[in-house]
Enzyme design. Structure first.
Site, mmCIF file in Angstrom:
data_model
loop_
_atom_site.group_PDB
_atom_site.id
_atom_site.type_symbol
_atom_site.label_atom_id
_atom_site.label_comp_id
_atom_site.label_asym_id
_atom_site.label_seq_id
_atom_site.Cartn_x
_atom_site.Cartn_y
_atom_site.Cartn_z
ATOM 1 N N LYS A 103 23.491 -67.155 14.435
ATOM 2 C CA LYS A 103 23.999 -68.258 13.632
ATOM 3 C C LYS A 103 25.453 -68.069 13.192
ATOM 4 C CE LYS A 103 19.579 -70.067 11.974
ATOM 5 N NZ LYS A 103 18.756 -69.353 12.959
ATOM 6 N N GLY A 154 12.544 -70.930 13.886
ATOM 7 C CA GLY A 154 11.153 -71.210 13.571
ATOM 8 C C GLY A 154 10.813 -71.127 12.100
ATOM 9 N N GLU A 198 24.426 -70.637 3.075
ATOM 10 C CA GLU A 198 25.029 -71.962 3.120
ATOM 11 C C GLU A 198 24.756 -72.694 1.808
ATOM 12 O OE1 GLU A 198 24.554 -73.141 7.844
ATOM 13 O OE2 GLU A 198 23.080 -73.843 6.398
ATOM 14 N N HIS A 231 17.189 -84.103 8.467
ATOM 15 C CA HIS A 231 17.329 -83.162 9.582
ATOM 16 C C HIS A 231 17.429 -83.997 10.852
ATOM 17 C CE1 HIS A 231 15.917 -79.157 11.541
ATOM 18 N NE2 HIS A 231 16.594 -79.884 12.399
ATOM 19 N N ARG A 275 16.804 -74.470 24.501
ATOM 20 C CA ARG A 275 15.551 -74.599 25.251
ATOM 21 C C ARG A 275 15.037 -76.022 25.121
ATOM 22 N NH1 ARG A 275 12.453 -75.230 20.837
ATOM 23 N NH2 ARG A 275 12.916 -73.958 18.999
ATOM 24 N N VAL A 327 9.609 -78.970 21.290
ATOM 25 C CA VAL A 327 8.285 -79.579 21.158
ATOM 26 C C VAL A 327 8.395 -81.099 21.157
ATOM 27 C CG1 VAL A 327 6.278 -79.832 19.634
ATOM 28 C CG2 VAL A 327 7.368 -77.596 19.892
#
Length: 456
Positions: free
Chosen positions: A116, A164, A200, A208, A293, A296
Site C-alpha cells: 500500500k 481482505g 490514513e 466505497h 486480480r 468476486v
C-alpha cells in the site's frame, strides 16, 4: 490461444473460469484438495488432479504442487481466480520460470500495487488523488501517535501488505490508538508475515467505489465503469451494485479516467480494479488500493457492459489486443450481486459447513444469474471461505433490479446448512438500501443491530 488452462482455485470462481475456457475452446485442468474430491469444479474440468490434503497451505497454497501439475499435464497457462495465490508475486515468477503463462499482471506490478505504501507513491506520481495519511510505513506506536496528531482523528490503521479486511482498525482518539495499533499490527504479521502499517485520515461519510479496468499487453487500457461496494461488514463486502447511485455522468468520467491513468502509469496488464473512497459531503474521491486480480463482484460489471471479463483475461494473457475501445463501453441498466454464504448471521456469522440435503437455485426470467459450485448432496467442507453462491440480477433500472433480487432471494432454498439468504433479503428490502441512502458504515452501525434484534 492456449490449448489448456489449469485453474489454481476452487468453488464458484473455478467453475466460472472452466465455463469461460470451454466457450473459448480451451481444455481445462482442475486442481483439488482431498476435501474437494467431489467438488463441482473437479467434476466439470476435462482433467483433475489432487494436490494435497484439505488444509489450504498443503493444497491450494502449495505453489510447487500446482506448478508440477501444470507442467506434467502440459497446461500452457494458469488462472489463479481470486484469493489463494492470485496476488502472490512469487507464484507468478515461478510460472514464468517454467514457461507457464500466469493469467494476471506481472510479478513486478503485483509487488508495486500490493504494497500500500508503494501503491500510494505511484498514485501520487500518476496525479491520482490519495487520502491524506502517513508518508511511509509506520512501525511502532510512538510513530503512530505522531502521524495521528499530524493528520487528525479519526484515523484508519491499515496493514501495508494487507487485503481482505485484515489488519484494519478505525481509531477515534489518542486513547484508542495504542491498543488498536498493537492488535492490528499483530493481525497483519500473522496474516501477511509483515507487520508494517500505514495510516490514513478517515473519510466519513464515504462510499466505497471501485473501477474495473482491462489492459492488454499492447498498452491499451479501458475502464468498465464503477461498482458500489459500500455495504460491508467488518470491511468485508456483502452486496455490490453497478452503477453507483451516488455517481453522475461527470464524476463517472472523472473517476474512470483516474483508474485508467493509474493502470497506465504502473504498466498494468490483464484485469484489475482500482478502489476509491468517495467523500459524499464534498464529491471528492481518493485512491485506496488496487486489486491485481479478478474480483468476486465482477459479474455486476459484466451485466451492465455485456463484456466477459474472464474471457478477456484469457485473451489478454494469450497476447491478444483488446477488441473494445473506451467508446464501445456503454453502461446499460443496473445490476446487483448478493453473496450467499454458509453461515449463521444470528450467531455472529459463524460458518455452517455440512451436507446440502435439498437445493433450489432461482432461475427463469431475463437478467438473472447464479454463480455457484453447489449441488444437492454436496458436502460443504469446513476448511475454506464460506461463500457458496452469488446471485446476480440485471434490470432496466435500479428499482427493477432490487425487485428482481428480492424475488430471487425469496425463491432460493438451501437445506442442510444455515445461510445468510434471509439476512440478504432483509438487507435488499431495507428502505435505506432501496432509497440508495447508505454508506460504508450503514450495515455495521445501523442495519445489523436492528436485524439482530429480530426474533427467529
Amino acid at each position: 490461444m492456449f490449448k489448456k488452462i489449469l485453474i489454481a482455485n476452487r468453488g464458484e470462481i473455478a467453475v466460472r473460469i472452466i465455463r469461460a475456457a470451454r466457450e473459448l475452446g480451451i481444455q481445462t485442468v482442475a486442481v483439488y484438495s482431498e476435501a474437494d474430491r467431489e467438488a463441482l469444479h473437479t467434476l466439470l474440468a476435462d482433467e483433475a488432479v489432487c494436490i494435497g490434503p484439505a488444509k489450504a497451505t498443503d493444497s491450494y497454497l502449495n505453489m510447487h504442487q500446482i506448478i508440477s501439475a501444470a507442467v506434467t499435464l502440459q497446461a500452457e497457462s494458469i488462472h489463479p481466480g481470486f484469493g489463494f495465490l492470485s496476488e502472490n508475486s512469487k507464484f507468478a515468477n515461478l510460472c514464468e520460470e517454467v514457461g507457464v503463462k500466469f493469467i494476471g499482471p506481472s510479478a513486478k506490478v503485483m509487488d508495486t500495487m500490493g504494497d500500500k505504501i508503494n501503491a500510494r507513491a505511484q498514485m501520487i506520481a500518476a496525479n491520482v488523488p490519495v487520502i491524506p495519511g502517513s508518508d511511509g510505513e509506520v512501525y511502532d506506536a510512538t510513530q503512530a501517535l505522531e502521524v495521528a496528531q499530524k493528520i487528525g482523528y479519526p484515523v484508519m490503521l491499515k496493514a501495508s501488505a494487507g487485503g481482505g479486511g485484515k489488519g484494519i482498525r478505525k481509531v477515534n482518539s489518542q486513547e484508542e490508538l495504542l491498543p488498536n495499533f498493537s492488535s492490528a499490527q499483530a493481525e497483519a504479521q500473522a496474516a501477511f508475515g509483515n507487520g508494517a502499517m500505514y495510516m490514513e485520515r478517515v473519510i466519513y461519510p464515504a462510499r466505497h467505489i471501485e473501477v474495473q479496468i482491462l489492459a492488454d499487453e499492447q498498452g491499451h487500457v479501458v475502464h468498465l465503469g464503477e461498482r458500489d461496494c459500500s455495504l460491508q461488514r467488518n470491511n468485508q463486502k456483502v452486496l455490490e451494485e453497478a452503477p453507483s447511485i451516488a455517481i453522475g455522468h461527470t464524476l463517472r468520467e472523472k473517476i474512470g479516467a483516474a483508474a485508467v491513468a493509474a493502470a497506465k502509469h504502473v504498466g498494468y496488464e490483464n484485469a484489475g480494479t482500482i478502489e476509491f473512497l468517495l467523500d459524499e459531503s464534498t464529491g471528492d474521491f481518493y485512491f485506496m488500493e488496487m486489486n491485481t486480480r479478478i474480483q468476486v463482484e465482477h459479474p455486476v460489471t459484466e451485466f451492465v457492459t455485456n463484456v466477459d471479463i474472464v474471457k478477456n483475461q484469457i485473451k489478454i494473457a494469450a497476447g491478444e489486443a483488446l477488441d473494445i475501445t473506451q467508446e464501445d463501453i456503454k453502461i446499460t441498466g443496473h445490476a446487483i450481486e448478493c453473496r450467499i454464504n454458509a453461515e449463521n448471521p444470528k450467531f455472529n456469522f459463524a460458518p455452517s459447513p455440512g451436507k446440502i440435503t435439498d437445493l433450489y437455485l432461482p432461475s427463469g426470467g431475463v437478467g438473472l444469474r447464479v454463480d455457484s459450485a453447489m449441488y444437492q448432496g454436496y458436502t460443504i467442507p469446513p476448511f475454506y471461505d464460506s461463500m457458496i453462491a452469488k446471485i446476480i440480477v440485471h434490470g432496466e433500472n435500479r428499482f427493477e433490479a432490487l425487485m428482481k433480487m428480492q424475488r430471487a432471494l425469496f425463491e432460493l432454498e438451501v437445506e442442510g446448512v444455515k445461510t445468510n439468504a434471509e439476512f440478504q433479503l432483509d438487507l435488499i428490502s431495507d428502505r435505506h438500501v432501496i432509497a440508495g441512502d447508505y454508506d460504508t458504515a450503514f450495515l455495521g452501525e445501523t442495519f445489523l443491530p436492528n436485524y439482530l434484534k429480530k426474533e427467529d
